[in-house]
Design an enzyme around this catalytic site. Structure first.
Site, PDB file in Angstrom:
ATOM      1  N   ASP A  45      -6.083   0.968   8.535  1.00  0.00           N
ATOM      2  CA  ASP A  45      -5.474  -0.236   7.967  1.00  0.00           C
ATOM      3  C   ASP A  45      -5.321  -0.092   6.458  1.00  0.00           C
ATOM      4  OD1 ASP A  45      -5.233  -3.467   8.632  1.00  0.00           O
ATOM      5  OD2 ASP A  45      -5.923  -3.046   6.594  1.00  0.00           O
ATOM      6  N   TYR A  50      -2.881  -2.133  -1.882  1.00  0.00           N
ATOM      7  CA  TYR A  50      -4.112  -1.347  -2.097  1.00  0.00           C
ATOM      8  C   TYR A  50      -3.831  -0.125  -2.980  1.00  0.00           C
ATOM      9  CZ  TYR A  50      -5.872  -3.839   2.103  1.00  0.00           C
ATOM     10  OH  TYR A  50      -6.235  -4.771   3.040  1.00  0.00           O
ATOM     11  N   LYS A  75       0.893  -3.654   4.995  1.00  0.00           N
ATOM     12  CA  LYS A  75       1.164  -5.079   4.723  1.00  0.00           C
ATOM     13  C   LYS A  75       2.202  -5.279   3.622  1.00  0.00           C
ATOM     14  CE  LYS A  75      -3.664  -5.640   5.851  1.00  0.00           C
ATOM     15  NZ  LYS A  75      -4.344  -4.478   5.253  1.00  0.00           N
ATOM     16  N   HIS A 108       0.992 -10.057   3.942  1.00  0.00           N
ATOM     17  CA  HIS A 108      -0.378  -9.927   3.437  1.00  0.00           C
ATOM     18  C   HIS A 108      -1.077 -11.274   3.189  1.00  0.00           C
ATOM     19  CE1 HIS A 108      -3.031  -6.774   1.245  1.00  0.00           C
ATOM     20  NE2 HIS A 108      -3.782  -7.732   1.742  1.00  0.00           N
TER      21      HIS A 108
END
Ligand code: A2P
Length: 270
Positions: A45, A50, A75, A108
């Site tokens: 994931d 990120y 996301k 997200h």
């Protein structure tokens, strides 16, 4: 482990534990994901936000497994709302990852992180329509949302064609989100539990230490197993191989009575 996978309402299956990569910097992501894959995780994931997709993707591509044997989630950034913006962000994500399709793509958050609570209903609906298109074009096997409460899910259900297949939410001992869980169950939406260890904060809880000892497991294992007992899909994160390995060794069951006790625990997170 009792349950090896969850099944979305479109029939696509997702391995019942995912390796979370939130807060793993790009520089560490290659090693962490490689360790996860080596230790049997087949579900990874990540998210554009990120900033580690590049090395997450490289680790997956370098690992000797066919693409169809790995489940990849990413996301749409929380601040990116709208139809064209979503198609663009999706392309950026698959380019970063070096793949030609995603297994699961999530919005997200219902609002940008610096405007928590803002009503972005129209933007979310437009983003969702773009995700439906990507899904219908075969670029994504399943689509869902993250951090959505009932009030954010309802407009998608009312105004769009496809019911989200997943809602990824913070879920751990002390943060059960009962109403949302019941709503998702009613609509056949798989709940994914991020921060199943409350980013580490459940690890020092004396109640959990005693119970974990009884089962002969670590507090982390107990807390992650609890997510499965509540029918949510845990996404534990670690950068240490011993912990990565341990976090999916969950071949025990928590008794109904102990689940009841755990349900009563208050949120420890500050
Ligand atoms: P580290 O990455 O240094 O191993 P969450 O999954 O709720 O976000 O929690 C992640 C935090 O918990 C990280 O700080 C991680 O540290 C730590 N952690 C993950 N697995 C374990 C474990 N099995 N035992 C102790 N700490 C763990």
């Amino acid at each position: 482990m009792k349950k090896q996978e969850f099944t979305f309402h479109n029939g696509v299956t997702i391995p019942s534990i995912g390796f979370g990569t939130w807060q793993i910097p790009n520089s560490e992501a290659y090693d962490a994901v490689t360790m996860a894959l080596k230790n049997g995780y087949t579900h990874i994931d990540t998210a554009l936000a990120y900033r580690n997709e590049e090395n997450v993707g490289k680790a997956i591509r370098d690992f000797d497994l066919p693409r169809e044997d790995i489940f990849i989630t990413s996301k749409l950034p929380a601040q990116t709302k709208g139809y064209d913006e979503t198609l663009e962000a999706f392309n950026e994500t698959i380019t970063n990852l070096g793949v030609d399709y995603l297994d699961l793509y999530l919005i997200h958050a219902p609002w940008p992180w610096d405007e928590i609570g803002k009503d972005c209903t129209e933007g979310n609906v437009q983003s969702w329509k773009a995700m439906e298109k990507l899904y219908n074009d075969g670029k994504i096997k399943a689509i869902g949302v993250s951090n959505f409460e009932i009030k954010h899910l309802q407009p998608i259900l009312d105004q769009c064609d496809i019911v989200p297949m997943a809602d990824q939410i913070p879920f751990y001992v002390g943060k059960d989100q009962e109403e949302l869980l019941a709503f998702c169950k009613e609509h056949n939406i798989v709940v994914e539990a991020y921060s199943p260890l409350a980013t580490g904060q459940v690890l020092d809880m004396p109640e959990l230490k005693d119970m974990a000892e009884k089962y002969g497991v670590t507090v982390a294992q107990l807390a992650i197993r609890y997510c499965l007992e509540r029918d949510t899909l845990p996404l534990p994160k670690s950068t240490h191989e011993g912990r990565i390995k341990q976090n999916r060794e969950l071949d025990f069951e928590i008794s109904d009575e102990d689940v009841k006790t755990l349900k009563k625990i208050r949120d420890v997170r500050k």
